[in-house]
Design an enzyme around this catalytic site. Structure first.
Site, PDB file in Angstrom:
ATOM      1  CG  ASN A 258      -0.274   0.058   2.523  1.00  0.00           C
ATOM      2  OD1 ASN A 258       0.953   0.199   2.595  1.00  0.00           O
ATOM      3  ND2 ASN A 258      -1.039  -0.032   3.604  1.00  0.00           N
TER       4      ASN A 258
ATOM      5  CE  LYS B 211      10.983  -0.157   9.163  1.00  0.00           C
ATOM      6  NZ  LYS B 211      12.219  -0.426   8.465  1.00  0.00           N
TER       7      LYS B 211
ATOM      8  CB  SER C  41      11.151  -8.999  15.125  1.00  0.00           C
ATOM      9  OG  SER C  41      12.055  -8.184  15.828  1.00  0.00           O
TER      10      SER C  41
ATOM     11  CE1 TYR D  30       7.233  -4.560  14.208  1.00  0.00           C
ATOM     12  CE2 TYR D  30       8.983  -4.857  15.827  1.00  0.00           C
ATOM     13  CZ  TYR D  30       8.490  -5.044  14.544  1.00  0.00           C
ATOM     14  OH  TYR D  30       9.249  -5.707  13.611  1.00  0.00           O
TER      15      TYR D  30
ATOM     16  CE  LYS E 167       6.691  -7.946  12.751  1.00  0.00           C
ATOM     17  NZ  LYS E 167       6.386  -8.254  11.360  1.00  0.00           N
TER      18      LYS E 167
ATOM     19  CG  ASP F 161      17.210   0.482  23.465  1.00  0.00           C
ATOM     20  OD1 ASP F 161      16.252   0.139  22.760  1.00  0.00           O
ATOM     21  OD2 ASP F 161      18.034   1.357  23.130  1.00  0.00           O
TER      22      ASP F 161
END
Ligand code: NAD
Ligand code: UFG
Length: 338
Positions: free
Chosen positions: A34, A86, A126, A150, A154, A296
């Protein structure tokens, strides 16, 4: 007989490199995109680099009717499903957009495949599904956990694929868990073209090198790593593209469902990558160490043994090639595809 592959999200960063490799390997490729995060120019360049033609369909994976028409019109042997959003930070702010686009999009694609009798799928998962790993390197049987919508999208799709396989073992499903894709095609013609300020390390460094950003902010200098900065398993996007070809070949040899780590097995810190990029571009690049980025992890790298054994795939390119190719793309296209 030539195999025909439907590539959703084929105009994007990993998708465009994979389409190029699939054309080079003799596949017929149909792209459904798209263009929400990509440019048709990427696909023009894939065609001129390979001298081959792609069939390009502008459309959304959430459009079930369009998918049914697509599967009715084409004899599709397998699907590589890249289409999805993402950006981790955006997923925290807009979770419904992520669940709609990624999870509902996958449901709608799988329904259309089921109706059309297409059973072979390669899915873009991922390394984020491993959360903060208890030890390193990471093997596919590590426990999964996620810290943001996110990552959860997944993981939900992975779980859905497992349920589907349990319900009907004629499905043939490869779940590829990418580590940190970087670099570009060695021609410098296609590469990563992030919208706005890059979230990811390598595109940010590349924009510092080309003069679009003043300095790199290094997120955290106090991790338990060799220089205190975060360690990741960076993988060249052309190696990743090859991994998809190998996964498609695996689907034709084996029946089943499996998850594979696609990484090199080596970890490099933020400063290692900055210095590798300095070597590639021949400049000193400014940086400042700032606070850690929330969410992180300190270190993350793969054990890629399973992919080597089952897929006959191994990453071939090192950090110098990753940085040299990313720099060539950045220099030749300072404003991306625009
Ligand atoms: P990208 O944004 O460059 O490519 C995704 C493509 O999908 C884009 O062309 C976009 O326009 C298209 N798209 C998005 N939603 C769509 C929809 N609903 N219908 C049709 N097309 C749609 O991203 P990428 O880096 O190439 O990533 C590809 C896949 O790999 C994604 O699923 C991503 O989550 C996954 N992944 C990426 C990384 C990474 O660091 N790049 C790491 C792990 C996993
Ligand atoms: N980093 C900086 N400064 C920046 C950007 C990143 O210091 O401006 C650091 C990060 O703190 C981390 C490393 O560089 O230590 C890599 O960061 P990236 O944002 O490039 O990549 P991540 O490992 O955070 O995440 C990426 C993808 C995710 C995916 C994950 C695992 O963005 O979508 O890899 O595959 F889930």
């Amino acid at each position: 007989m030539t195999s025909t592959v439907l590539v959703t999200g084929g105009a994007g960063y990993i998708g465009s490199h994979t389409c190029l490799r699939l054309l080079e390997c003799g596949y017929r490729v149909i792209v459904l995109d798209n263009f929400s995060n990509s440019s048709p120019e990427a696909l023009n360049r894939v065609q001129s680099l390979t001298g081959k033609t792609l069939e390009i369909i502008t459309g959304d994976v959430n459009d079930g009717a369009a998918l049914n028409t697509l599967f009715a019109r084409h004899q599709i042997d397998a699907v590589v499903h890249f289409a999805g959003l993402k950006a981790v930070g955006e997923s925290v702010a807009e979770p419904l957009m992520y669940y709609h686009n990624n999870v509902s999009g996958a449901v709608s694609l799988l329904q259309a495949m089921q109706s059309a009798g297409v059973r072979d799928l390669v899915f873009s998962s991922s390394a984020t599904v491993y959360g903060d790993p208890a030890s390193l390197p990471i093997t596919e049987d590590f426990p999964t956990s996620t810290t943001n919508p996110y990552g959860r999208s997944k993981l939900m799709i992975e779980e859905m694929l497992r349920d589907l396989y349990r319900s009907d073992a004629s499905w043939n499903l490869a779940l590829l868990r990418y580590f940190n894709p970087v670099g570009a095609h060695p021609s410098g013609q296609i590469g990563e073209d992030p919208a706005g300020i890059p979230n990811n390390l390598l595109p940010y460094i590349a924009q510092v090198a080309v003069g679009r950003r003043e300095h790199l902010s290094v997120f955290g200098g106090d991790y338990e790593t060799h220089d205190g900065t975060g360690v990741r398993d960076y993988i060249h996007v052309m190696d990743l593209a090859e991994g998809h070809v190998k996964a498609l070949q695996w689907l034709t040899r084996k029946q089943g469902l499996a998850a594979f780590n696609l990484g090199t097995g080596s970890g490099y810190s933020v400063l290692d990558m900055l210095h590798a990029f300095e070597r590639a571009c021949g400049k000193t690049l400014a940086y400042q160490i700032v606070d850690r980025r929330p969410g992180d992890v300190g270190s993350c790298y793969a054990d890629p043994t399973l992919a080597a054994r089952e897929l006959d795939w191994k990453a071939e390119r090192g950090v110098n090639a990753m940085c040299a190719d990313a720099w060539r793309w950045q220099q030749q296209n300072p404003n991306g595809y625009n």
